[in-house]
Design a protein around this motif. Structure first.
Motif, PDB file in Angstrom:
ATOM      1  N   GLY A 182     -11.495  22.218  -6.917  1.00 27.81           N
ATOM      2  CA  GLY A 182     -12.714  21.831  -7.884  1.00 27.81           C
ATOM      3  C   GLY A 182     -14.010  21.925  -7.042  1.00 27.81           C
ATOM      4  N   GLY A 183     -13.827  22.484  -5.845  1.00 23.99           N
ATOM      5  CA  GLY A 183     -14.820  22.902  -4.848  1.00 23.99           C
ATOM      6  C   GLY A 183     -15.930  21.543  -4.439  1.00 23.99           C
ATOM      7  N   LEU A 184     -15.406  20.330  -4.533  1.00 28.17           N
ATOM      8  CA  LEU A 184     -15.881  19.228  -3.952  1.00 28.17           C
ATOM      9  C   LEU A 184     -15.885  19.216  -2.446  1.00 28.17           C
ATOM     10  N   CYS A 185     -14.911  19.764  -2.065  1.00 29.84           N
ATOM     11  CA  CYS A 185     -15.000  19.886  -0.340  1.00 29.84           C
ATOM     12  C   CYS A 185     -14.044  21.033   0.100  1.00 29.84           C
ATOM     13  N   ARG A 186     -13.995  21.408   1.308  1.00 22.88           N
ATOM     14  CA  ARG A 186     -13.560  22.553   1.718  1.00 22.88           C
ATOM     15  C   ARG A 186     -12.007  22.429   2.544  1.00 22.88           C
ATOM     16  N   HIS A 187     -12.115  21.319   3.490  1.00 24.05           N
ATOM     17  CA  HIS A 187     -11.245  21.050   4.329  1.00 24.05           C
ATOM     18  C   HIS A 187     -10.660  19.438   4.419  1.00 24.05           C
ATOM     19  N   VAL A 188      -9.784  19.006   3.626  1.00 25.34           N
ATOM     20  CA  VAL A 188      -9.326  17.548   3.340  1.00 25.34           C
ATOM     21  C   VAL A 188      -8.205  17.217   4.315  1.00 25.34           C
ATOM     22  N   LEU A 189      -8.352  16.183   5.141  1.00 23.93           N
ATOM     23  CA  LEU A 189      -7.541  15.511   5.888  1.00 23.93           C
ATOM     24  C   LEU A 189      -6.764  14.438   5.137  1.00 23.93           C
ATOM     25  N   CYS A 190      -5.232  14.776   5.029  1.00 23.26           N
ATOM     26  CA  CYS A 190      -4.599  14.026   4.300  1.00 23.26           C
ATOM     27  C   CYS A 190      -3.837  13.252   5.290  1.00 23.26           C
ATOM     28  N   PHE A 191      -3.384  11.988   5.081  1.00 24.15           N
ATOM     29  CA  PHE A 191      -2.673  10.971   6.185  1.00 24.15           C
ATOM     30  C   PHE A 191      -1.925  10.103   5.495  1.00 24.15           C
ATOM     31  N   ARG A 192      -0.815   9.655   6.089  1.00 25.00           N
ATOM     32  CA  ARG A 192      -0.006   8.416   6.076  1.00 25.00           C
ATOM     33  C   ARG A 192       0.313   7.750   7.305  1.00 25.00           C
ATOM     34  N   THR A 193      -0.090   6.625   7.446  1.00 24.44           N
ATOM     35  CA  THR A 193       0.175   5.785   8.484  1.00 24.44           C
ATOM     36  C   THR A 193       1.094   4.620   8.390  1.00 24.44           C
ATOM     37  N   ASP A 243       7.250   2.934  12.859  1.00 19.83           N
ATOM     38  CA  ASP A 243       6.017   3.305  13.148  1.00 19.83           C
ATOM     39  C   ASP A 243       5.619   4.720  13.141  1.00 19.83           C
ATOM     40  N   GLY A 244       4.599   4.990  12.749  1.00 16.26           N
ATOM     41  CA  GLY A 244       4.091   6.721  12.882  1.00 16.26           C
ATOM     42  C   GLY A 244       2.897   7.027  11.741  1.00 16.26           C
ATOM     43  N   SER A 245       2.571   8.185  12.060  1.00 11.72           N
ATOM     44  CA  SER A 245       1.704   8.934  11.345  1.00 11.72           C
ATOM     45  C   SER A 245       1.853  10.473  11.053  1.00 11.72           C
ATOM     46  N   ILE A 246       1.728  10.866   9.857  1.00 12.49           N
ATOM     47  CA  ILE A 246       1.634  12.295   9.583  1.00 12.49           C
ATOM     48  C   ILE A 246       0.490  12.715   8.789  1.00 12.49           C
ATOM     49  N   ALA A 247      -0.074  13.893   9.279  1.00 14.59           N
ATOM     50  CA  ALA A 247      -1.379  14.115   8.832  1.00 14.59           C
ATOM     51  C   ALA A 247      -1.123  15.701   8.276  1.00 14.59           C
ATOM     52  N   PHE A 248      -1.973  16.113   6.965  1.00 15.76           N
ATOM     53  CA  PHE A 248      -1.796  17.401   6.809  1.00 15.76           C
ATOM     54  C   PHE A 248      -3.546  17.896   6.579  1.00 15.76           C
ATOM     55  N   VAL A 249      -3.743  19.130   6.897  1.00 15.45           N
ATOM     56  CA  VAL A 249      -5.273  19.578   6.265  1.00 15.45           C
ATOM     57  C   VAL A 249      -4.811  20.542   5.126  1.00 15.45           C
ATOM     58  N   VAL A 250      -5.434  20.288   3.988  1.00 16.10           N
ATOM     59  CA  VAL A 250      -5.615  20.854   2.902  1.00 16.10           C
ATOM     60  C   VAL A 250      -6.829  21.737   2.678  1.00 16.10           C
ATOM     61  N   SER A 251      -6.739  23.090   2.681  1.00 10.69           N
ATOM     62  CA  SER A 251      -8.034  23.707   2.606  1.00 10.69           C
ATOM     63  C   SER A 251      -8.117  24.854   1.377  1.00 10.69           C
ATOM     64  N   ARG A 252      -9.033  25.467   1.234  1.00  9.80           N
ATOM     65  CA  ARG A 252      -9.323  26.372   0.292  1.00  9.80           C
ATOM     66  C   ARG A 252      -8.298  27.746   0.724  1.00  9.80           C
ATOM     67  N   ARG A 253      -7.640  28.290  -0.055  1.00 11.77           N
ATOM     68  CA  ARG A 253      -6.817  29.641   0.215  1.00 11.77           C
ATOM     69  C   ARG A 253      -7.570  30.918   0.819  1.00 11.77           C
ATOM     70  N   SER A 254      -8.789  30.932  -0.075  1.00 11.57           N
ATOM     71  CA  SER A 254      -9.449  32.150   0.314  1.00 11.57           C
ATOM     72  C   SER A 254     -10.063  32.014   1.475  1.00 11.57           C
ATOM     73  N   GLU A 255     -10.238  30.923   2.351  1.00 12.08           N
ATOM     74  CA  GLU A 255     -10.683  30.885   3.500  1.00 12.08           C
ATOM     75  C   GLU A 255      -9.751  30.633   4.692  1.00 12.08           C
ATOM     76  N   SER A 256      -8.402  30.726   3.939  1.00 15.43           N
ATOM     77  CA  SER A 256      -7.527  30.519   4.993  1.00 15.43           C
ATOM     78  C   SER A 256      -6.363  31.756   5.208  1.00 15.43           C
ATOM     79  N   VAL A 257      -6.656  32.804   4.425  1.00 16.02           N
ATOM     80  CA  VAL A 257      -5.866  34.151   4.509  1.00 16.02           C
ATOM     81  C   VAL A 257      -5.905  34.481   5.853  1.00 16.02           C
TER      82      VAL A 257
END
Lengths: 153, 385
Positions: free
Chosen positions: B108-119, B231-245
């Motif tokens: 939706g264009g609200l942001c470019r690089h989202v940090l997703c995490f679960r701890t 115990d632990g944490s996992i993270a992902f970065v979700v980004s725009r595809r056009s800027e990641s090719v």
């Protein structure tokens, strides 16, 4: 576990010298008060839409089928069958000692009208899916916990 | 519904990261979160200053001990993030609903690089709460004082999460004719695969005989049917595809199933792609209880409906060299309960070819990931790009 009838029709658990189950009391809401207290009259009361006649459990102030807000509780037969069950072998809750049977009971009044409860009054190993059961109650003050026992007892 | 917007194809998983994981780490959950987040951001080839979105499950909340290791604002402060968009919450399409939210925000264009995490720090929290039951019964003691909310209908009868695992398992056996001899392959397969995963919690062999003779918890649910709090944490970065090719290791999001209920979520997922169940090269399905993995196999069409038990019998169909490699990193049963994020992490490794000793070969091109149960469900179809 044995069950003993009381003169007012209530049935309470008596574990023959074993520690009695101390059930965690529900936080009763306006929608649920009948479910938790109707055992005083020996009744199991289930919420029912007064417009389309659908039984609703857990009780709620609206009917999920026709969205009517005209929902009241009605006494049901207290008869049902075991839809599924688990024999609890581990004591997770202090005051609620294993073994005990957690069951999903399908009431005879309506297909898929199911509630969670315990099967009491028989050996856990004798419970089976499809077993016919009927309601009984364990009392703690104002609260009458609806439980189920084999229908043939 | 028309798969018209194709929002999935606008976003990619660009980076992945994982902290130390284990039992009783006695680590600050924010420390674990920082480890995973910085690893994911680095893996994405980004600087923390470029992260402008955060999405997490379940967010800062009062819950059972150790369930929520960090919230949005804590992490934003921890890493000095300048956020244009963020979300944290538990009422989402499964634990990975946080990733679904990130995809939407990026598309939706609200942001470019989202940090997703679960701890999580449920293992250490159990010790701090003085009770192994605390992660089921609530904070403070092994005896909750009140049965409120949805617990009004369960706690007065001594019914906990494991009870529902037992109820589901018993009914499944009744309806399909399956039994523990078949279901045990979920745990046995997960353990075999965990041997190839250095980050997995339990790696010693587990035989079907071990499974069949294990302690009952909520019979027929046994100890090895239950995942393990860690115990632990996992993270992902979700980004725009056009800027990641052009970057190596990016993972495409082919389709999302966000509907409530396993079958509805799976049906939705397949309605949004031209791919079919036969294209899935690796399956990382939610296994909080082993029966859930069987139900997801069926819901996603990875085996015929009602025949999940027969499908997994003997374990060949779900082995690393079978038609539907399952729980390749050990799943939550053997690698530990990272609440869905572990499944997505493993799927990304497999699609990248970074699976080491447990790498599926030939390299899978499509991965199915699912999470949750009941009405709290979500699934993702991922592709190697």
């Amino acid at each position: 576990m044995t069950l003993s009838e009381h003169r007012d029709g209530e049935v309470s658990e008596d574990r023959d010298g074993e520690v009695e189950i101390e059930r965690i009391p529900p936080v009763v809401t306006p929608s649920s008060i009948d479910f938790w207290t109707a055992g005083a009259a020996g009744e199991l009361r289930i919420a029912r839409c007064q417009r389309c006649a659908l039984f609703i459990h857990p009780p709620a102030p609206y009917c999920p089928a026709c969205r009517s807000g005209d929902v009241n509780t009605e006494p049901v037969s207290g008869e049902g069958t075991v839809y599924s069950f688990a024999i609890e072998r581990y004591t997770w809750i202090a005051g609620f000692p294993a073994p005990y049977v957690v069951a999903e009971i399908e009431l005879v009044e309506q297909e898929s009208l199911r509630l969670h409860s315990n099967i009491v009054g028989c050996r856990p190993e004798s419970v089976f899916i499809g077993m016919e059961v009927k309601v009984c109650f364990a009392r703690d003050g104002e609260i009458y916990f609806p439980l189920f026992q084999p229908a043939n007892t | 519904m028309e798969p018209s917007a194709d929002i999935e194809r606008v976003a990619v998983i660009r980076g992945v990261g994982m902290s130390r994981t284990g039992r009783r780490l006695h680590a600050d959950p924010l420390q674990l979160t920082g480890e995973a987040a910085l690893a994911a951001i680095g893996d994405a080839g980004l600087d923390p200053a470029q992260i402008d979105g955060v999405a997490t499950y379940p967010g800062a909340m009062g819950s059972t001990p150790g369930m929520s290791g960090a919230g949005v604002f804590e992490v934003a402060g921890l890493l000095g993030l300048d956020l244009r968009w963020f979300t944290g919450g538990s009422e989402v399409p499964g634990q990975l609903g946080s990733v679904v939210n990130a995809v939407l925000a990026v598309a939706g264009g609200l942001c470019r690089h989202v940090l997703c995490f679960r701890t999580v720090y449920e293992s250490t929290a159990q010790e701090q709460a003085g009770s192994r039951a605390s992660t089921l019964t609530g904070p403070g003691s092994s005896r909750p004082m009140r049965a409120d909310g949805i617990r009004e209908w369960t706690l007065p009868f001594g019914a906990l999460h494991t009870s529902f695992g037992g109820l589901e398992t018993r009914r499944y056996f009744h309806e399909t004719g399956g039994g523990r001899e078949q279901l045990g392959q979920i745990a046995v397969t997960a353990r075999r695969n965990a041997a190839g995963n250095e980050a997995a919690l339990y790696r010693e062999p587990l035989s079907l005989e071990d499974y069949l003779s294990s302690r009952m918890i909520s019979e027929p649910l046994c100890l090895y049917d239950c995942d393990v709090p860690i115990d632990g944490s996992i993270a992902f970065v979700v980004s725009r595809r056009s800027e990641s090719v052009g970057r190596s290791g990016i993972v495409g999001i082919e389709a999302i199933g966000s509907a409530a209920g396993m079958q509805a979520a799976a049906d939705m997922l397949w309605s949004r792609t031209t791919l079919a169940p036969g294209d899935v090269g690796v399956a990382e399905l939610y296994d909080g209880f082993s029966i859930l993995a069987v139900q997801w196999l069926e819901a996603l069409g990875l085996c015929p409906r009602g025949q999940g038990a027969a499908f997994i019998e003997g374990g060949h169909n779900i082995a690393l060299d079978g038609p539907v490699p399952l729980s390749t990193g050990g799943g939550q049963l053997s690698a530990g309960r990272m609440h869905g994020y572990g499944h997505l992490y493993e799927a990304c490794l497999q699609l990248r070819g970074h699976g080491g000793d447990r790498q599926v070969r030939p390299l899978p091109e499509v991965a199915a990931v699912s999470n949750g149960a009941g009405g709290f469900t979500g699934c993702l179809l991922l592709s190697a790009l």
